[in-house]
Design a protein around this motif. Structure first.
Motif, PDB file in Angstrom:
ATOM      1  N   PRO A   1       0.827  -1.211   0.000  1.00  9.32           N
ATOM      2  CA  PRO A   1       0.000   0.000   0.000  1.00  9.32           C
ATOM      3  C   PRO A   1       0.860   1.260   0.000  1.00  9.32           C
ATOM      4  O   PRO A   1       2.014   1.255   0.444  1.00  9.32           O
ATOM      5  CB  PRO A   1      -0.777  -0.123   1.315  1.00  9.32           C
ATOM      6  N   GLY A   2       0.282   2.348  -0.512  1.00  5.78           N
ATOM      7  CA  GLY A   2       0.944   3.649  -0.422  1.00  5.78           C
ATOM      8  C   GLY A   2       1.912   3.909  -1.563  1.00  5.78           C
ATOM      9  O   GLY A   2       1.743   3.405  -2.671  1.00  5.78           O
ATOM     10  N   ARG A   3       2.936   4.701  -1.247  1.00  6.00           N
ATOM     11  CA  ARG A   3       3.876   5.156  -2.268  1.00  6.00           C
ATOM     12  C   ARG A   3       5.087   4.237  -2.365  1.00  6.00           C
ATOM     13  O   ARG A   3       5.408   3.513  -1.427  1.00  6.00           O
ATOM     14  CB  ARG A   3       4.328   6.580  -1.950  1.00  6.00           C
ATOM     15  N   VAL A   4       5.743   4.318  -3.513  1.00  9.27           N
ATOM     16  CA  VAL A   4       6.919   3.492  -3.753  1.00  9.27           C
ATOM     17  C   VAL A   4       8.005   3.805  -2.728  1.00  9.27           C
ATOM     18  O   VAL A   4       8.310   4.968  -2.448  1.00  9.27           O
ATOM     19  CB  VAL A   4       7.464   3.724  -5.176  1.00  9.27           C
ATOM     20  N   ASP A   5       8.582   2.766  -2.161  1.00 12.17           N
ATOM     21  CA  ASP A   5       9.675   2.901  -1.198  1.00 12.17           C
ATOM     22  C   ASP A   5      10.929   2.294  -1.819  1.00 12.17           C
ATOM     23  O   ASP A   5      11.094   1.072  -1.855  1.00 12.17           O
ATOM     24  CB  ASP A   5       9.311   2.186   0.107  1.00 12.17           C
ATOM     25  N   VAL A   6      11.802   3.158  -2.327  1.00 12.52           N
ATOM     26  CA  VAL A   6      13.007   2.688  -3.010  1.00 12.52           C
ATOM     27  C   VAL A   6      13.918   1.926  -2.061  1.00 12.52           C
ATOM     28  O   VAL A   6      14.644   1.010  -2.469  1.00 12.52           O
ATOM     29  CB  VAL A   6      13.745   3.882  -3.648  1.00 12.52           C
ATOM     30  N   SER A   7      13.877   2.280  -0.776  1.00 15.35           N
ATOM     31  CA  SER A   7      14.748   1.601   0.182  1.00 15.35           C
ATOM     32  C   SER A   7      14.404   0.122   0.334  1.00 15.35           C
ATOM     33  O   SER A   7      15.224  -0.661   0.817  1.00 15.35           O
ATOM     34  CB  SER A   7      14.666   2.288   1.555  1.00 15.35           C
ATOM     35  N   ALA A   8      13.190  -0.283  -0.091  1.00 14.35           N
ATOM     36  CA  ALA A   8      12.779  -1.677   0.036  1.00 14.35           C
ATOM     37  C   ALA A   8      13.254  -2.537  -1.130  1.00 14.35           C
ATOM     38  O   ALA A   8      13.061  -3.755  -1.123  1.00 14.35           O
ATOM     39  CB  ALA A   8      11.252  -1.759   0.131  1.00 14.35           C
ATOM     40  N   LEU A   9      13.887  -1.927  -2.133  1.00 10.28           N
ATOM     41  CA  LEU A   9      14.286  -2.661  -3.330  1.00 10.28           C
ATOM     42  C   LEU A   9      15.690  -3.237  -3.188  1.00 10.28           C
ATOM     43  O   LEU A   9      16.583  -2.598  -2.623  1.00 10.28           O
ATOM     44  CB  LEU A   9      14.241  -1.734  -4.552  1.00 10.28           C
ATOM     45  N   ASP A  10      15.878  -4.413  -3.721  1.00  4.68           N
ATOM     46  CA  ASP A  10      17.196  -5.032  -3.798  1.00  4.68           C
ATOM     47  C   ASP A  10      17.827  -4.617  -5.121  1.00  4.68           C
ATOM     48  O   ASP A  10      17.585  -5.231  -6.165  1.00  4.68           O
ATOM     49  CB  ASP A  10      17.075  -6.551  -3.708  1.00  4.68           C
ATOM     50  N   LEU A  11      18.625  -3.564  -5.084  1.00  6.91           N
ATOM     51  CA  LEU A  11      19.207  -3.021  -6.301  1.00  6.91           C
ATOM     52  C   LEU A  11      20.674  -3.411  -6.405  1.00  6.91           C
ATOM     53  O   LEU A  11      21.449  -3.179  -5.470  1.00  6.91           O
ATOM     54  CB  LEU A  11      19.080  -1.489  -6.317  1.00  6.91           C
ATOM     55  N   PRO A  12      21.091  -3.963  -7.531  1.00 10.04           N
ATOM     56  CA  PRO A  12      22.496  -4.344  -7.697  1.00 10.04           C
ATOM     57  C   PRO A  12      23.365  -3.123  -7.977  1.00 10.04           C
ATOM     58  O   PRO A  12      22.874  -2.054  -8.368  1.00 10.04           O
ATOM     59  CB  PRO A  12      22.455  -5.274  -8.911  1.00 10.04           C
ATOM     60  N   ASP A  13      24.645  -3.267  -7.776  1.00  7.90           N
ATOM     61  CA  ASP A  13      25.588  -2.215  -8.144  1.00  7.90           C
ATOM     62  C   ASP A  13      25.542  -1.997  -9.654  1.00  7.90           C
ATOM     63  O   ASP A  13      25.336  -2.927 -10.431  1.00  7.90           O
ATOM     64  CB  ASP A  13      27.008  -2.600  -7.724  1.00  7.90           C
ATOM     65  N   GLY A  14      25.737  -0.755 -10.039  1.00  8.87           N
ATOM     66  CA  GLY A  14      25.781  -0.439 -11.465  1.00  8.87           C
ATOM     67  C   GLY A  14      24.434  -0.383 -12.139  1.00  8.87           C
ATOM     68  O   GLY A  14      24.357  -0.406 -13.373  1.00  8.87           O
ATOM     69  N   VAL A  15      23.353  -0.246 -11.375  1.00 13.43           N
ATOM     70  CA  VAL A  15      22.026  -0.213 -11.971  1.00 13.43           C
ATOM     71  C   VAL A  15      21.819   1.099 -12.727  1.00 13.43           C
ATOM     72  O   VAL A  15      22.291   2.165 -12.309  1.00 13.43           O
ATOM     73  CB  VAL A  15      20.939  -0.401 -10.897  1.00 13.43           C
TER      74      VAL A  15
END
Length: 399
Positions: free
Chosen positions: A343-357
């Motif tokens: 629910p709610g707005r996108v939370d970028v901190s919850a994403l598993d982002l690889p280096d170099g994205v």
């Protein structure tokens, strides 16, 4: 590069000119449309003129360009101006129109700031700024027209609606086939076309719509969201298309343009969209599924509810074709149709982002600002974050 004579003049007057730019651009457009009312009728977006966003975008682009000339004099302006050039090319802007703009813009500057401020020295310095910007745009647009196989600025052709599909209550997709035997122009995933609508009263208004299928796949497809008409002329083209765009109806459509396109290589990607901003992402995902299915892709989408999420089933299907893709959904009003959504707005901190994205954003400006801020906070370099704005680019120079 700005001449040594003009640098101190532009530096000294930029605060004054910058503070008055929105008044200057407002006066400029009034003068322009008084002399050439057909430009407002047939070229400029009347909704953006009415709400002031076009005036703000022009002011922001001039201020950003002047600031770049002062602070980064050795940089080429092409990257800053590329988005503007693509939009101009999709509208068929010509070099002659830059001379018309120059005349009315400088008259507006003199009227707003007064002759005591706008001395011949100041006029000469800002004239140099203008033509550096205009000539750079003209050069980029000439290249875009040439790449599109256009004769001059004429990139238009007749297309026929082959199919109409209701995606949500306020969104329809239209598949387009050529009205003649010529093949469709090539496009890159993420690009858009302009569509002309012949409205009641004779106006020919133009709007841009992303191509939401993979390059090389015929026919083309666009998706049109009906914009809330909170007063004419807002939403006039989307309402006309919803009312009149049926199979067999012919539309005048431009060649594909737009600079939000996938880069070469095999690096990880983040595709983040909200609302109708999903459409260029569908093209990118379709292209990846056909050509680079092993690429790591994080897909994010935000919407009001599952029922308002256009192409929701298609998004799931495309992500399923990419073994290393993950899908993350956020809804203001989630329901059982998407049990995994948050629910709610996108939370970028919850994403598993690889280096170099490398990140690609498309959606309302507040959404993109929030996502971009979150990515910067996580250490993603600004150069690796790209965006697309549907409408005047109010972000230019404010990032």
């Amino acid at each position: 590069m700005l001449s040594t004579r003009s640098v101190p003049v532009v530096r000294a007057t930029l605060p004054v000119v910058g503070a008055a730019l929105e008044r200057i651009t407002d006066r400029f457009y009034r003068r322009l449309f008084e002399e050439c009312p057909e430009l407002l009728r047939d070229l400029f977006n009347r909704g953006n003129q009415a709400n002031g966003s076009q005036q703000q975008a022009l002011a922001g682009s001039i201020a950003a360009f002047a600031g770049m000339l002062l602070e980064r004099p050795d940089d080429r302006p092409d990257e800053l101006l590329l988005r503007i050039a693509h939009k101009h090319a999709s509208l068929g802007v010509t070099p002659d129109q830059y001379r018309l703009v120059h005349r009315h813009l400088f008259a507006a500057i003199a009227e707003v700031l007064g002759k005591d401020t706008v001395t011949p020295e100041v006029v000469a310095a800002w004239d140099e700024v203008y033509w550096l910007m205009a000539n750079a745009l003209i050069a980029v647009e000439a290249r875009l027209y040439r790449d599109a196989g256009a004769t001059g600025a004429d990139t238009w052709r007749r297309m026929v609606i082959a199919e109409r599909r209701t995606e949500t209550r306020d969104t329809v997709s239209l598949t387009l086939r050529p009205a003649d035997d010529r093949p469709l122009a090539a496009f890159r995933p993420g690009q858009y076309v302009s569509v002309q609508a012949q409205l009641p009263g004779g106006a020919r208004q133009i709007r841009q719509y992303s191509l939401s299928g993979a390059p090389g796949r015929a026919p083309w497809r666009i998706t049109v969201k009906r914009v809330a008409a909170d007063g004419a002329p807002n939403g006039e083209v989307s309402h006309w298309l919803h009312a009149h765009a049926r199979p067999g109806v012919a539309l005048t459509v431009s060649a594909p343009f737009g600079d939000l396109v996938l880069p070469p290589g095999d690096g990880p990607l983040l595709l983040a969209s909200a609302g109708i901003g999903c459409t260029p992402m569908l093209s990118m995902l379709d292209h990846l599924a056909r050509t680079e299915p092993s690429r790591r892709v994080t897909v994010v989408h935000a919407d009001r509810a599952p029922a308002t999420h256009a192409h929701r089933d298609e998004l799931h299907a495309l992500v399923a074709r990419l073994p290393r893709a993950t899908l993350h959904l956020w809804y203001d009003d989630p329901d059982d149709a998407e049990p995994e959504a948050l629910p709610g707005r996108v939370d970028v901190s919850a994403l598993d982002l690889p280096d170099g994205v490398t990140a690609y954003l498309c959606g309302p400006l507040p959404f993109m600002r929030a996502v971009r801020d979150g990515l910067l906070h996580r250490g993603v370099p600004a150069r690796s974050i790209h965006y697309e704005v549907f409408g005047p680019d109010l972000w230019l120079g404010q990032k």
